[in-house]
Design an enzyme around this catalytic site. Structure first.
Site, short mmCIF file in Angstrom:
data_model
loop_
_atom_site.label_atom_id
_atom_site.label_comp_id
_atom_site.label_asym_id
_atom_site.label_seq_id
_atom_site.Cartn_x
_atom_site.Cartn_y
_atom_site.Cartn_z
CG HIS A 175 -4.04 0.26 5.88
ND1 HIS A 175 -5.70 0.94 5.01
CD2 HIS A 175 -4.10 -1.64 5.17
CE1 HIS A 175 -6.12 -1.00 5.08
NE2 HIS A 175 -5.24 -1.89 4.69
CG HIS A 223 -7.78 -5.02 8.04
ND1 HIS A 223 -6.84 -6.19 7.47
CD2 HIS A 223 -6.97 -4.28 6.63
CE1 HIS A 223 -5.85 -5.75 5.92
NE2 HIS A 223 -6.45 -4.30 5.96
CD GLU A 225 -12.44 9.28 23.36
OE1 GLU A 225 -13.23 7.98 23.02
OE2 GLU A 225 -10.80 9.52 22.93
CD GLU A 244 -2.94 -1.40 0.68
OE1 GLU A 244 -2.84 -0.28 -0.77
OE2 GLU A 244 -3.93 -2.48 0.25
CG HIS A 273 -9.16 -3.24 2.41
ND1 HIS A 273 -8.59 -3.34 1.03
CD2 HIS A 273 -8.48 -3.54 3.35
CE1 HIS A 273 -6.94 -3.44 2.00
NE2 HIS A 273 -7.46 -4.08 2.68
O1 2HA Z 1 -0.80 -4.88 3.72
O2 2HA Z 1 -3.35 -4.32 4.67
O3 2HA Z 1 -4.05 -3.78 2.33
C1 2HA Z 1 -1.49 -5.77 3.79
C2 2HA Z 1 -2.70 -4.95 3.44
C3 2HA Z 1 -3.11 -4.95 2.41
ZN ZN Z 2 -4.89 -3.82 4.21
#
Ligand code: 2HA
Ligand code: ZN
Length: 277
Positions: free
Chosen positions: A138, A140, A168, A115, A209
């Site tokens: 990033h 999940h 908050e 990414e 995602h």
């Molecule tokens: O790095 O999360 O979006 C692995 C991920 C791809």
């Molecule tokens: Zn990811």
């Protein structure tokens, strides 16, 4: 001083471990990049020369000469704190902007996260707005991903929902949450769509995602994600308790919060006209 002993590697190790422990980075999920300044890099004895050059396939020339400590592609966040020199790397964007010079890390031949386009495009966008911009993260988060299946993907509607899940929220993300359509991960297209949203938001939902977030420090960005995900978790819990909302934070309450904490809510999502005195 050796870079491995620096506060930067320590913070990267600690943060990736926290993200893993929260269950937001299964397997090789997630990636983090942290910008270092020239003065910060100059403190270390072992960052003198390029270990190898790694091509990237988009134009990062607006960031030429900048340094990024970044997690590696395919690396597991559960491991970074034990093997930082293998699972992370410090790179410098070359003057041409089509490759990076590796100065430290990725010592088994690794490369920056898949990414990386989304990270660097976000850094480019945010540095136009905030010269202190340093971190892109990033991951999940479970409840946020779940929400992207059950709720309409409308920025006003999701931002207002999350603002009302806890006092908050509005204070931490007064601009709300940006949303892009579902897109293929790791592409320049998702990078550009994310960076475009980052002109207005610091948090962008990647439906089905995860989340992309940015800011000035690791703790701030981690805290931003934590706060968004906590709001999503409260929503999940409300639904699992039957879903009936007997009372909630009202629009007037949000206006009072904004006034009291000196933040400006996104005017498209909440008008401040009716502030109570
Ligand atoms: O790095 O999360 O979006 C692995 C991920 C791809
Ligand atoms: Zn990811």
């Amino acid at each position: 001083m050796k870079f491995i002993d620096s506060k930067f590697v320590e913070k990267m190790s600690e943060t990736t471990n926290e993200l893993y422990k929260h269950g937001w980075d299964e397997r090789n999920g997630g990636n983090v990049s942290l910008r270092l300044t020239q003065e910060e890099v100059d403190q270390f004895d072992d960052l003198g020369k390029t270990i190898r050059n790694i091509p990237i396939d988009f134009d990062a020339s607006p960031l030429a000469g900048q340094y990024y400590l970044v997690t590696g592609t395919g690396r597991y966040f559960k491991n970074v704190h034990n093997y930082p020199e293998r699972d992370a790397g410090l790179v410098r964007i070359t003057d041409e902007g089509n490759s990076v010079d590796l100065l430290w890390g990725f010592n088994d031949g690794g490369q920056p996260t898949s990414e990386f386009p989304s990270h660097l495009m976000t850094h480019i966008q945010r540095q136009k707005i905030d010269s202190n911009q340093r971190v892109v993260m990033h991951c999940h988060p479970t409840n946020l991903i779940a929400l992207s299946f059950t709720h309409e993907l409308d920025e006003a509607s999701i931002s207002r929902l999350l603002w009302k899940m806890q006092a908050e929220s509005l204070v931490v993300f007064p601009e709300g949450v940006g949303i892009i359509p579902y897109m293929t991960p790791g592409t320049n297209d998702i990078g550009q769509a994310t960076a475009d949203k980052m002109s207005e938001y610091r948090v962008v939902m990647w439906p089905h995602h995860g989340i992309f977030a940015c800011g000035d420090s690791m703790d701030e960005v981690y805290g931003l994600i934590e706060t968004v995900e906590k709001a999503c978790q409260i929503y999940t819990t409300i639904k699992s308790q039957g879903g009936n909302i007997e009372q909630s934070i009202t629009d007037d309450d949000l206006r009072d919060l904004a006034k009291s904490f000196g933040v400006t809510p996104n005017p498209d999502f909440l008008s401040m006209d009716a502030v109570k005195n």
